[in-house]
Design a protein around this motif. Structure first.
Motif, PDB file in Angstrom:
ATOM      1  N   TRP A 188      -3.960   6.113   6.587  1.00  0.00           N
ATOM      2  CA  TRP A 188      -2.923   6.446   5.625  1.00  0.00           C
ATOM      3  C   TRP A 188      -2.083   7.589   6.152  1.00  0.00           C
ATOM      4  O   TRP A 188      -2.589   8.458   6.875  1.00  0.00           O
ATOM      5  N   HIS A 226      -8.806   2.007   7.880  1.00  0.00           N
ATOM      6  CA  HIS A 226      -8.236   2.580   6.657  1.00  0.00           C
ATOM      7  C   HIS A 226      -7.388   3.809   6.972  1.00  0.00           C
ATOM      8  O   HIS A 226      -7.741   4.939   6.658  1.00  0.00           O
ATOM      9  N   GLU A 250      -7.906   3.600  -3.547  1.00  0.00           N
ATOM     10  CA  GLU A 250      -7.262   2.409  -2.981  1.00  0.00           C
ATOM     11  C   GLU A 250      -8.171   1.753  -1.917  1.00  0.00           C
ATOM     12  O   GLU A 250      -8.281   0.532  -1.871  1.00  0.00           O
ATOM     13  N   ASN A 251      -8.816   2.560  -1.105  1.00  0.00           N
ATOM     14  CA  ASN A 251      -9.721   2.015  -0.078  1.00  0.00           C
ATOM     15  C   ASN A 251     -10.901   1.283  -0.704  1.00  0.00           C
ATOM     16  O   ASN A 251     -11.364   0.287  -0.163  1.00  0.00           O
ATOM     17  N   LEU A 298       0.818  -1.207   0.000  1.00  0.00           N
ATOM     18  CA  LEU A 298       0.000   0.000   0.000  1.00  0.00           C
ATOM     19  C   LEU A 298       0.856   1.263   0.000  1.00  0.00           C
ATOM     20  O   LEU A 298       0.771   2.089   0.901  1.00  0.00           O
ATOM     21  N   GLY A 310      -0.295   3.231   3.249  1.00  0.00           N
ATOM     22  CA  GLY A 310      -1.481   2.768   3.956  1.00  0.00           C
ATOM     23  C   GLY A 310      -1.133   1.716   4.978  1.00  0.00           C
ATOM     24  O   GLY A 310      -0.143   1.002   4.843  1.00  0.00           O
ATOM     25  N   ILE A 320      -6.023   7.814  -2.357  1.00  0.00           N
ATOM     26  CA  ILE A 320      -6.284   7.086  -1.110  1.00  0.00           C
ATOM     27  C   ILE A 320      -7.687   6.485  -1.130  1.00  0.00           C
ATOM     28  O   ILE A 320      -7.873   5.312  -0.803  1.00  0.00           O
TER      29      ILE A 320
END
Length: 195
Positions: free
Chosen positions: A86, A84, A191-192, A60, A77, A188
């Protein structure tokens, strides 16, 4: 310097703040199963930023670069967490002394997307400096500084583009707002939400 009395929002750097509303096109391309790249263009087609790094892996890590390829921001991350979390570091550093901001889901079990962003100088961490809201039915969202709307992101999702590994976002950044910061938040959240 402020435009019409509105204070600038500079997180990554003042050179990423425009004195006028900025519209960007963000293109995501999945190169391999473990690698995706983002490219950020203005409406004239000029490359402004690029983001590379792993997707669907345990590292991540994403690196935000300028058009020449120099690292601006490294986003890391936390793996295997419900919250979650980061951290965004200046340049290619991953040292905690170079953290610019942290991003955390407001609650691990949410019906609506609600993400909080804390700047490094926010030592109490009770109230976020920025808040992101949206829905889980799409990757579209809005970014607020308090009650002030500073950016909007709309995901242009089609099943065909998803199957080809190419997705697009339209980003509207308000005057004097750091567009590199907004792009980092987009990466971000993407990606989540990536299964």
């Amino acid at each position: 310097m402020t435009v019409y009395g509105v204070p600038p929002v500079s997180v990554v750097g003042e050179n990423y703040c425009a004195p006028y509303p900025l519209e960007l096109i963000v293109k995501k391309k999945i190169k391999k199963l473990s690698n995706a790249q983002f490219e950020v263009f203005d409406l004239s087609g000029n490359l402004l930023l690029q983001v590379d790094g792993g997707v669907w892996n345990f590292q991540l890590k994403r690196v935000l670069r300028d058009p020449a390829g120099f690292p601006i921001l490294t986003i890391r991350g936390k793996v295997l967490t419900l919250w979650h979390k980061w951290k965004a570091h200046a340049g290619e550093s991953t040292d905690d002394s170079n953290v610019l901001f942290t991003v955390k889901q407001s609650h691990p079990l949410q019906i609506k997307k609600a993400i909080n962003v804390f700047l490094t100088n926010n030592s109490k961490k009770k109230e976020p400096d920025f808040h992101i809201s949206g829905s889980y039915t799409s990757l579209s969202f809005k970014v607020y500084e308090g009650r002030r709307l500073i950016a909007e992101v709309k995901h242009n999702f089609t099943l065909e583009s998803f199957c080809k590994g190419k997705e697009r976002y339209k980003v509207k950044v308000y005057p004097e707002v750091d567009y590199a910061f907004v792009v980092a938040l987009l990466v971000i959240l993407d990606e989540n939400d990536t299964p």
